[in-house]
Every structure is written in structure tokens, then in C-alpha cells.
Write a protein that holds these residues in place. Structure first.
Motif, mmCIF file in Angstrom:
data_model
loop_
_atom_site.group_PDB
_atom_site.id
_atom_site.type_symbol
_atom_site.label_atom_id
_atom_site.label_comp_id
_atom_site.label_asym_id
_atom_site.label_seq_id
_atom_site.Cartn_x
_atom_site.Cartn_y
_atom_site.Cartn_z
ATOM 1 N N SER A 95 2.233 -14.693 -29.345
ATOM 2 C CA SER A 95 1.196 -15.394 -28.599
ATOM 3 C C SER A 95 1.767 -16.041 -27.344
ATOM 4 N N ALA A 96 2.973 -16.600 -27.458
ATOM 5 C CA ALA A 96 3.602 -17.227 -26.293
ATOM 6 C C ALA A 96 3.864 -16.198 -25.199
ATOM 7 N N PHE A 97 4.309 -15.005 -25.578
ATOM 8 C CA PHE A 97 4.595 -13.974 -24.584
ATOM 9 C C PHE A 97 3.320 -13.482 -23.905
ATOM 10 N N TYR A 98 2.315 -13.147 -24.709
ATOM 11 C CA TYR A 98 1.084 -12.614 -24.131
ATOM 12 C C TYR A 98 0.353 -13.645 -23.294
ATOM 13 N N ALA A 99 0.588 -14.933 -23.558
ATOM 14 C CA ALA A 99 -0.034 -15.973 -22.727
ATOM 15 C C ALA A 99 0.491 -15.915 -21.296
ATOM 16 N N ASN A 100 1.750 -15.482 -21.121
ATOM 17 C CA ASN A 100 2.366 -15.413 -19.791
ATOM 18 C C ASN A 100 2.324 -14.022 -19.174
ATOM 19 N N LEU A 101 1.952 -13.018 -19.974
ATOM 20 C CA LEU A 101 2.089 -11.630 -19.545
ATOM 21 C C LEU A 101 1.326 -11.332 -18.258
ATOM 22 N N LEU A 102 0.113 -11.825 -18.132
ATOM 23 C CA LEU A 102 -0.727 -11.481 -16.993
ATOM 24 C C LEU A 102 -0.503 -12.376 -15.790
ATOM 25 N N GLN A 103 0.467 -13.290 -15.876
ATOM 26 C CA GLN A 103 0.758 -14.128 -14.709
ATOM 27 C C GLN A 103 1.339 -13.254 -13.599
ATOM 28 N N PRO A 104 0.754 -13.275 -12.401
ATOM 29 C CA PRO A 104 1.236 -12.382 -11.340
ATOM 30 C C PRO A 104 2.684 -12.642 -10.937
ATOM 31 N N SER A 105 3.172 -13.864 -11.124
ATOM 32 C CA SER A 105 4.531 -14.182 -10.687
ATOM 33 C C SER A 105 5.582 -13.915 -11.769
ATOM 34 N N LEU A 106 5.162 -13.431 -12.915
ATOM 35 C CA LEU A 106 6.141 -13.138 -13.967
ATOM 36 C C LEU A 106 6.939 -11.902 -13.578
ATOM 37 N N HIS A 149 4.879 -24.533 -20.239
ATOM 38 C CA HIS A 149 6.100 -25.317 -20.046
ATOM 39 C C HIS A 149 6.192 -25.899 -18.635
ATOM 40 N N ASN A 150 5.863 -25.085 -17.636
ATOM 41 C CA ASN A 150 5.962 -25.564 -16.256
ATOM 42 C C ASN A 150 4.908 -26.623 -15.954
ATOM 43 N N ARG A 151 3.720 -26.478 -16.532
ATOM 44 C CA ARG A 151 2.694 -27.504 -16.342
ATOM 45 C C ARG A 151 3.137 -28.829 -16.947
ATOM 46 N N ALA A 152 3.731 -28.763 -18.142
ATOM 47 C CA ALA A 152 4.220 -29.990 -18.777
ATOM 48 C C ALA A 152 5.342 -30.611 -17.956
ATOM 49 N N GLU A 153 6.251 -29.779 -17.433
ATOM 50 C CA GLU A 153 7.356 -30.295 -16.622
ATOM 51 C C GLU A 153 6.832 -30.923 -15.332
ATOM 52 N N ALA A 154 5.791 -30.311 -14.740
ATOM 53 C CA ALA A 154 5.202 -30.873 -13.526
ATOM 54 C C ALA A 154 4.560 -32.231 -13.804
ATOM 55 N N TYR A 155 3.898 -32.367 -14.955
ATOM 56 C CA TYR A 155 3.309 -33.656 -15.326
ATOM 57 C C TYR A 155 4.402 -34.709 -15.493
ATOM 58 N N ARG A 156 5.526 -34.321 -16.079
ATOM 59 C CA ARG A 156 6.643 -35.274 -16.227
ATOM 60 C C ARG A 156 7.158 -35.699 -14.850
ATOM 61 N N HIS A 210 13.406 -20.086 -23.809
ATOM 62 C CA HIS A 210 13.188 -18.675 -23.471
ATOM 63 C C HIS A 210 11.717 -18.326 -23.293
ATOM 64 N N ARG A 211 10.819 -19.256 -23.638
ATOM 65 C CA ARG A 211 9.392 -18.998 -23.414
ATOM 66 C C ARG A 211 8.947 -19.443 -22.025
ATOM 67 N N ARG A 212 9.758 -20.204 -21.366
ATOM 68 C CA ARG A 212 9.343 -20.781 -20.088
ATOM 69 C C ARG A 212 9.418 -19.750 -18.967
ATOM 70 N N ARG A 213 8.320 -19.600 -18.256
ATOM 71 C CA ARG A 213 8.284 -18.684 -17.119
ATOM 72 C C ARG A 213 9.061 -19.302 -15.970
ATOM 73 N N ARG A 214 10.011 -18.556 -15.423
ATOM 74 C CA ARG A 214 10.859 -19.096 -14.371
ATOM 75 C C ARG A 214 10.113 -19.155 -13.045
ATOM 76 N N LEU A 215 10.203 -20.294 -12.405
ATOM 77 C CA LEU A 215 9.617 -20.483 -11.078
ATOM 78 C C LEU A 215 10.722 -20.798 -10.084
ATOM 79 N N THR A 216 10.524 -20.374 -8.861
ATOM 80 C CA THR A 216 11.437 -20.786 -7.808
ATOM 81 C C THR A 216 11.166 -22.253 -7.484
#
Length: 334
Positions: free
Chosen positions: A153-164, A124-131, A82-88
Motif C-alpha cells: 500500500s505504501a508503494f502504490y500510494a507513491n507510484l503515480l506521483q509524477p516526480s517519482l 513522509h514529506n508532508r509530515a516533514e514539511a509540517y515539522r 525507504h518509503r519516503r519519496r526523495r525530493l530535491t
């Protein structure tokens, strides 16, 4: 020299002695132990303050060193869904392509677990991309946080992402409200955004649960402005229409503006039989509208939602009309 002159000189000498400035007083160092301690106390206090300042600087440098990125095996990372920001798929491919050719500028932030592994807070997405790129390690920054601060902290780390998506921002703020009990005003202040934005995000709170379940399937389908309009319609007693419109919106059948119009459209009851015949008739499969048709006099007009649907239906309509023409000819005996 006479006695008179001697007396004058004597008086001047005595006067000069009385007006002479006394020598500056010098502190006398005590000879007893308690006195010496009191005498040195100001110096001791000053040295203690300097030592505390130096210790604070050293601790700050130590903390900065501890926050330096380190390479960590990807196998040691634990993902929290649930912390992972969803990407298309397109966004993820873009991220992977970028990391395939460029260094990771923003390291993954993690929290050490009691089992010796590391829980991902952000990245999470950066780690998945590295995998996906076949990498074995990834740069991380290890944070030591209280359990209560981890989710925040996990939420606020993603809050300012424009694609969230706005819906995921709402879910994060809702979780923060439940955790802290803070008002929307306080939450807005902590997040550094306007209270009006937080208020619009919480418009999702006023949508029916069925509508929220549809939005969870595709969070980027609806923004906070559309959610606010839908919330108004729910308060006006059109909750069922809102659910239907959001379902079509999530499925890509309607735009956000079209969904708001459809949810707010009042079903008109025809006054006469003629009025009923002249109104558009919608052909649906479940809640999905396929087409609508309208008759007037000897004309029949059909509107499809897309050209592809029109092409598919045209052959079937032609066959049906041909069959009707054959029946009409047979009936007339010609």
C-alpha cells in the motif's frame, strides 16, 4: 306457464350453475405451530435479507466515518526511510511553501502500531514539511491493514506521483515481485500500467551492482529508457564501461545520451604510430575526464568540458609555453 316452459327454465338454471366461475381460492392459515412457521417462512426470509442489506449499509457508513481525517500529533508518527519519496531541496522548499499558505488536501495515511504510535504509509514529506513549519499536529487517515499489505500500500500510494524517479519505481516493483512472486504481466495489471513500461523498469535488474549503487546516490539521474540501453550494452560485454559512464552521469559530468554513447564507444587501436599521434588524448582524474587534446603537424588543439575549466587552465598553459620559449631561446644562444 306449461310444463314444457318450466322444464326449459329448469334446464337453463342447471346449465348456469355448472358454468359459474368458482370463487378465488384463499390460502387457509394453518392452525398448528409447524404449519404456521412454514406459512410465514417466505416473509421471514424477506425480512432477513432486508436486515442484512441495512447492516451492510451501516458498516459502509461506519468505515467511511473511520476513514475521515483526524488531527494527530507529529510526535506520534514513525517514519520508514525507504518509503519516503526523495525530493530535491527545491522540490521540498516548494512543498513547504505551499503548505505554509494552503490547507493539506491529501492527509497523511498511517497504520496503528502495537505500541500505540502510528507508522506512516504515505506522506513522509508532508509530515516533514509540517515539522519544518513548526506545526504540532497534522491531518491523517488511519488504516487497518494486514502486515503483508502495508509495504504494498505504501508503494502504490507513491507510484503515480509524477516526480517519482523510474529507479524508485523499479525498487518498489522489485519488492512487490519478491513479496508476491507475481510475473511482470500480473504486476502491470495490478498497477494499472502497461506491461511494456514494467518491462523497461526491470531493465535496472540487468545492470551491475556497482552501477546500481551509484544510481542510489541520485535516483533521478537515469530514466528507464537509458537503463534499457545500458542493459543492452552490459549484455554485449561492456559492463565496466557502463559502470564508468553511470558514475559520470550521476556526478553530473554527462547527460543520459552522452553516457550511453560513452559506454558504447569502442576503443580503437591505432594501426600506425602516425595514426596514434593524430587521435585525441583524454586527460582524466580517476574516471573524471578533464580535457582532451589532439595534435596534427605543428598544431595542438585542446578541448575542455566547460569554459570555466578552460579559463583556469589557460593561465597555466601560458606560463608553461613561456617557460618553453625561454628554454628554446637559451638553447639557441640568443
Amino acid at each position: 306457464m306449461g310444463l314444457k316452459d318450466l322444464k326449459s327454465k329448469s334446464d337453463q338454471a342447471l346449465a348456469s350453475i355448472g358454468s359459474a366461475r368458482p370463487a378465488e381460492a384463499r390460502p387457509v392459515r394453518p392452525t398448528t405451530a409447524p404449519g404456521a412457521t412454514a406459512f410465514m417462512q417466505p416473509t421471514i426470509d424477506a425480512l432477513n435479507q432486508r436486515a442484512k442489506a441495512a447492516e451492510a449499509i451501516a458498516q459502509d457508513y461506519k468505515a467511511q466515518l473511520e476513514r475521515q481525517p483526524v488531527e494527530l500529533a507529529l510526535d506520534l508518527l514513525i517514519e520508514v526511510p525507504h518509503r519516503r519519496r526523495r525530493l530535491t531541496p527545491e522540490q521540498f522548499d516548494e512543498l513547504k511553501g505551499n503548505l505554509a499558505n494552503n490547507p493539506l488536501i491529501h492527509p497523511v495515511t498511517v497504520q496503528r502500531t502495537a505500541e500505540g504510535r502510528f507508522e506512516i504509509l504515505s506522506g513522509h514529506n508532508r509530515a516533514e514539511a509540517y515539522r519544518a513549519l513548526g506545526r504540532a499536529t497534522i491531518p491523517v487517515v488511519i488504516l487497518e491493514l494486514d502486515e503483508a499489505d502495508v509495504e504494498r500500500s505504501a508503494f502504490y500510494a507513491n507510484l503515480l506521483q509524477p516526480s517519482l524517479p523510474d529507479f524508485e519505481k523499479y525498487l518498489g516493483f522489485r519488492q512487490e515481485r519478491e513479496r508476491s512472486g507475481h510475473t511482470q504481466k500480473r504486476i502491470a495489471k495490478d498497477a494499472g500500467i502497461s506491461e511494456s513500461v514494467v518491462s523497461m523498469l526491470f531493465a535496472f535488474d540487468q545492470l551491475p551492482e556497482a552501477a546500481l549503487q551509484w544510481i542510489e546516490r541520485r535516483p533521478d539521474a537515469i530514466g528507464m529508457s537509458c537503463a534499457a540501453e545500458m542493459a543492452k550494452l552490459c549484455r554485449a560485454g561492456r559492463a565496466e564501461q557502463v559502470i564508468e559512464a553511470i558514475e559520470l552521469l550521476v556526478e553530473g559530468q554527462l547527460s543520459q545520451k552522452e553516457a550511453v554513447r560513452q559506454a558504447g564507444r569502442q576503443a580503437s587501436l591505432p594501426r600506425t604510430r602516425e595514426a596514434a599521434a593524430s587521435g585525441p588524448v583524454r586527460v582524466r582524474v580517476g574516471r573524471l575526464e578533464f580535457c582532451q587534446y589532439q595534435s596534427r603537424g605543428t598544431s595542438l588543439r585542446i578541448e575542455f568540458r566547460s569554459e570555466e575549466q578552460r579559463i583556469e587552465a589557460e593561465a597555466a598553459i601560458a606560463a608553461t609555453l613561456q617557460a618553453l620559449a625561454e628554454q628554446a631561446r637559451n638553447a639557441s644562444g640568443r
